[in-house]
Structure formats: structure tokens, C-alpha cells
Design a protein around this motif. Structure first.
Motif, short mmCIF file in Angstrom:
data_model
loop_
_atom_site.label_atom_id
_atom_site.label_comp_id
_atom_site.label_asym_id
_atom_site.label_seq_id
_atom_site.Cartn_x
_atom_site.Cartn_y
_atom_site.Cartn_z
N MET A 159 19.78 2.35 -4.04
CA MET A 159 18.85 1.51 -4.75
C MET A 159 18.06 2.36 -5.74
SD MET A 159 15.88 -0.85 -3.11
CE MET A 159 15.41 -2.28 -4.01
N ALA A 160 17.79 1.83 -6.90
CA ALA A 160 17.05 2.55 -7.94
C ALA A 160 15.57 2.62 -7.59
CB ALA A 160 17.23 1.85 -9.28
N GLU A 161 14.94 3.69 -8.00
CA GLU A 161 13.52 3.85 -7.75
C GLU A 161 12.72 2.93 -8.66
OE1 GLU A 161 10.40 7.44 -7.36
OE2 GLU A 161 12.09 7.13 -6.04
N LEU A 162 11.74 2.26 -8.07
CA LEU A 162 10.85 1.36 -8.80
C LEU A 162 9.57 2.10 -9.12
CD1 LEU A 162 11.25 -1.72 -6.43
CD2 LEU A 162 12.42 -1.34 -8.60
N SER A 163 8.92 1.71 -10.20
CA SER A 163 7.65 2.34 -10.55
C SER A 163 6.69 1.29 -11.08
CB SER A 163 7.86 3.44 -11.58
OG SER A 163 8.35 2.90 -12.78
N LEU A 164 5.41 1.64 -11.00
CA LEU A 164 4.36 0.73 -11.43
C LEU A 164 3.11 1.53 -11.69
CD1 LEU A 164 3.77 -2.33 -11.78
CD2 LEU A 164 2.96 -2.33 -9.43
N GLN A 165 2.32 1.10 -12.67
CA GLN A 165 1.04 1.74 -12.96
C GLN A 165 -0.09 0.82 -12.55
OE1 GLN A 165 0.96 2.61 -17.17
NE2 GLN A 165 1.23 4.77 -16.71
N CYS A 166 -1.18 1.42 -12.10
CA CYS A 166 -2.39 0.66 -11.82
C CYS A 166 -2.88 0.09 -13.15
CB CYS A 166 -3.46 1.57 -11.22
SG CYS A 166 -5.07 0.77 -11.02
N SER A 196 5.46 5.02 -7.29
CA SER A 196 6.89 4.75 -7.27
C SER A 196 7.36 4.62 -5.83
CB SER A 196 7.67 5.84 -8.00
OG SER A 196 7.46 7.08 -7.38
N GLY A 197 8.48 3.94 -5.69
CA GLY A 197 9.07 3.75 -4.37
C GLY A 197 10.41 3.07 -4.51
N GLU A 198 11.15 3.01 -3.41
CA GLU A 198 12.48 2.42 -3.45
C GLU A 198 12.49 0.95 -3.12
OE1 GLU A 198 15.46 4.64 -1.44
OE2 GLU A 198 14.92 6.50 -2.43
N GLU A 199 11.41 0.44 -2.49
CA GLU A 199 11.35 -0.97 -2.10
C GLU A 199 10.13 -1.63 -2.72
OE1 GLU A 199 11.33 -1.20 2.12
OE2 GLU A 199 13.33 -0.34 2.31
N SER A 204 7.05 -2.06 -0.21
CA SER A 204 6.25 -0.87 0.07
C SER A 204 5.47 -0.43 -1.17
CB SER A 204 7.12 0.26 0.62
OG SER A 204 8.11 0.62 -0.31
N LEU A 205 6.06 -0.61 -2.34
CA LEU A 205 5.36 -0.27 -3.58
C LEU A 205 4.16 -1.20 -3.78
CD1 LEU A 205 5.16 1.42 -6.14
CD2 LEU A 205 6.86 -0.09 -7.19
N ALA A 206 4.33 -2.47 -3.46
CA ALA A 206 3.22 -3.43 -3.55
C ALA A 206 2.10 -3.03 -2.60
CB ALA A 206 3.71 -4.84 -3.24
N ASP A 207 2.45 -2.66 -1.37
CA ASP A 207 1.43 -2.23 -0.40
C ASP A 207 0.68 -1.01 -0.91
OD1 ASP A 207 2.17 -4.25 1.34
OD2 ASP A 207 3.46 -2.94 2.55
N LEU A 208 1.39 -0.08 -1.50
CA LEU A 208 0.79 1.13 -2.03
C LEU A 208 -0.20 0.82 -3.15
CD1 LEU A 208 0.95 4.24 -1.75
CD2 LEU A 208 2.76 4.19 -3.46
N LEU A 209 0.20 -0.03 -4.08
CA LEU A 209 -0.68 -0.38 -5.20
C LEU A 209 -1.88 -1.18 -4.72
CD1 LEU A 209 -1.19 -0.22 -8.26
CD2 LEU A 209 -0.18 -2.48 -8.39
N ILE A 210 -1.66 -2.14 -3.82
CA ILE A 210 -2.77 -2.95 -3.31
C ILE A 210 -3.78 -2.05 -2.59
CG2 ILE A 210 -3.40 -4.72 -1.61
CD1 ILE A 210 -0.70 -6.11 -2.39
#
Length: 52
Positions: free
Chosen positions: A1-8, A16-19, A22-28
Motif C-alpha cells: 500500500m502506498a504511503e498517505l500524507s496530510l498536513q495540519c 504520514s502513514g500507510e492507513e 491511523s493517519l486520521a487518528d494521528l492528525l485528530i
């Protein structure tokens, strides 16, 4: 799976994360701790989908 990324959206910190879940939990968690509120999970997941 490709790595996903997001900025605050407030401070532009990068995450960044693979799921999406988990990325949503990290940002929240970051937004709640650093900026004093928690965005809706559905909004964060939609943002991840749009930006990846």
C-alpha cells in the motif's frame, strides 16, 4: 500500500502513514493537543482522500 500524507491545516505540520484510519487518528490527536479542538473524523478522512 502506498504511503498517505496530510498536513495540519493550521500549522502545516506533516503527517504520514500507510492507513487512512491511523493517519486520521494521528492528525485528530495533534489538532486536539496543539490547537485545542478535535475535527470531525469524517472530515479528516475526506481530506486524506482528496489529498492523496
Amino acid at each position: 500500500m502506498a504511503e498517505l500524507s496530510l498536513q495540519c491545516p493550521r500549522c502545516k505540520a506533516s503527517f504520514s502513514g500507510e492507513e487512512a484510519d491511523s493517519l486520521a487518528d494521528l492528525l485528530i490527536g495533534h489538532v486536539e493537543a496543539e490547537h485545542g479542538h478535535a475535527p470531525l473524523r469524517e472530515h479528516v478522512l475526506a481530506r486524506i482522500e482528496r489529498h492523496n
